[in-house]
Write a protein that holds these residues in place. Sequence first.
Motif, short mmCIF file in Angstrom:
data_model
loop_
_atom_site.label_atom_id
_atom_site.label_comp_id
_atom_site.label_asym_id
_atom_site.label_seq_id
_atom_site.Cartn_x
_atom_site.Cartn_y
_atom_site.Cartn_z
N LYS A 207 49.95 -115.55 -39.31
CA LYS A 207 48.83 -115.94 -40.18
C LYS A 207 48.12 -114.73 -40.79
N HIS A 227 50.53 -122.05 -46.65
CA HIS A 227 50.73 -122.64 -45.32
C HIS A 227 51.61 -123.88 -45.48
N ASP A 278 56.22 -123.42 -41.48
CA ASP A 278 54.80 -123.06 -41.43
C ASP A 278 54.32 -122.28 -42.66
MN MN Z 1 50.45 -123.43 -38.94
#
Ligand code: MN
Length: 581
Positions: A207, A227, A278
């Motif tokens: 992230k 995302h 993701d």
């Molecule tokens: Mn995620």
Amino acid sequence: MTFRLASLTKWVEQAAAHARADHVHWCDGSDAENQRLIDLMLETGDLVRLNEQTHPDCYLHRSDPDDVARVEHLTYVCTEDPHDAGPNNNWMAPDEAHALMDDLFAGCMEGRTLYVVPYCMGPIDSPFSRCGVEITDSPYVVVNMRLMTRMGSDALERIERDGSFVKGLHSTGDLDPERRFIVHFPEELSIQSFGSGYGGNALLGKKCHALRIASHQARTEGWLAEHMLIVGIENPAGEVRYLAAAFPSACGKTNMAMLIPPEPYREAGWKVWTLGDDIAWLHPGQDGRLYAINPEAGFFGVAPGTSRSTNPNALAMLNKGAIFTNVAVTEDNQPWWEGLDDRVPALDWRGRKYDPSNGPAAHPNSRFTTSMQACPSYSDQAENPDGVPIDAIIFGGRRAQLAPLVLQARDWEHGVLVGAAMASETTAAAAGQVGVVRRDPMAMKPFGGYHFGDYWQHWLEVGQQLTHPPAIFQVNWFRRDDEGGFIWPGFGDNLRVVEWILDRCRGQVSAVETPVGFLPEDGAIDLSGLKRAPDMNALLAYDVDGWRRELSEMAGFFQEFEPRVPESLHGQLARASAEIG
Ligand code: MN
Ligand code: GTP
Ligand code: SPV
């Protein structure tokens, strides 16, 4: 001995001296190195070996009970101008953040080994890939980064070729939540994370780099870091179409990325190919289409709810070479979580004797880490350095009410409004209250590296470069009935909705136009073979009063991002409000 970039060597030396690390180890990503780290963690108790008959090479890590999820309130974006971070981020002045972090890192690796982890986000030979180096004192981070990224010698070689990399500095510190910070310096292309060993806080390629820093880079370079899962859908004629879908954390990306078609679809020849679960990096191509690569090389998936019936592809990856974090174990030391099957676990995620009065056996945000290549539905296009062309972008949320099963935006500009106005119930993926509806634009609320007003403008500009933009949709698998049960069966059956989406992309089916987008006509979603037909009226009802309230809430939300909200989003919202009346 490989030649090493002077800027890299110098940075590592400085970090090692400042943190007073006992040893410095440059990771090559080899099997032997991985095994040494695993053996070390088995000794220290950081890993527990699972049942070797049923789960060879599988290990369990129990994290600190106060360190089980991302910590959004302790995550900062440190730009020179606070307005550039935007109201969507916590902000700290770069100088102040550096002083704070320097203090925390001073001497923090005394008695510990400092690992240098070179990694590449994306296929090693892709022009779209970007590299980073994570310095960490956590062997758990190293073995996870090895599964989640292209880590080691090849990445280091590419870094030397590129001459640039994102700097990530990480220490688990003493795991004191009071001394935990995850700070980003997008203007310096660097990240510093202290005091957590968990997932998105500690695996800095994920992230921190691939979304927060990359979204900032993407803005200046004309692409998008999102995302999103990436999936290929093969129809019975053998044509594969690629979709990218943004759902907030713990809202179904991993499941959709590897869904197994329901029986009648399988028999007809439908197949699903997994490219990513993701993160997607999206680039406008020469041909005016949007191309996606997955910067990651593995899955860090939610364990609870994963079962033979919901996600057999995921389960198939978990028998060998997987790392589990915060799951429960059975009497014979097999990993277990709620929703897996009806066995009763022996120990809960904290290693205590299982007692239902302590809550769930597996932590609700317990996870598995596996290499993408272990996935039975792994796409042969996943390593394509040019990426795959995207036909549809899907935004999805977890909403008990209002949001219909599926709707289609009129065009790209309207689609940007649909994405920007997304809302979803919070989940266990982040520390804090669960089940509260919050605005989560493009599922990027926790991950946008800059001001959302600028981000929406950037989306609009990327769209302008596309002569064949993907169609944009919104889905919601999580509508509930009066008893609180999910109305839509979900999981594999979501392909029924995807089929409608693909038909819409190819102009093969008409739809009902409403002020908020196109809805499926009666009977347009194929329900054949379902044991029980869901209440499609409830799932697709267009609730005028509810939407009127929703539009006014969106307007209020956009207010927070003034004066940077693009004019055309105001225009789109005004149009919908006028049509609703
Ligand atoms: Mn995620
Ligand atoms: P992150 O890794 O946090 O980004 O999550 P994700 O978006 O990949 O979510 P994931 O696919 O792991 O699903 C999260 C939870 O939602 C799991 O418990 C799933 O079993 C459940 N879930 C996924 N898809 C569906 C669905 O279609 N219907 C229902 N009811 N639950 C679902
Ligand atoms: C998420 O929370 O969206 C995840 C897990 O994918 S973490 O790596 O912790 O960010």
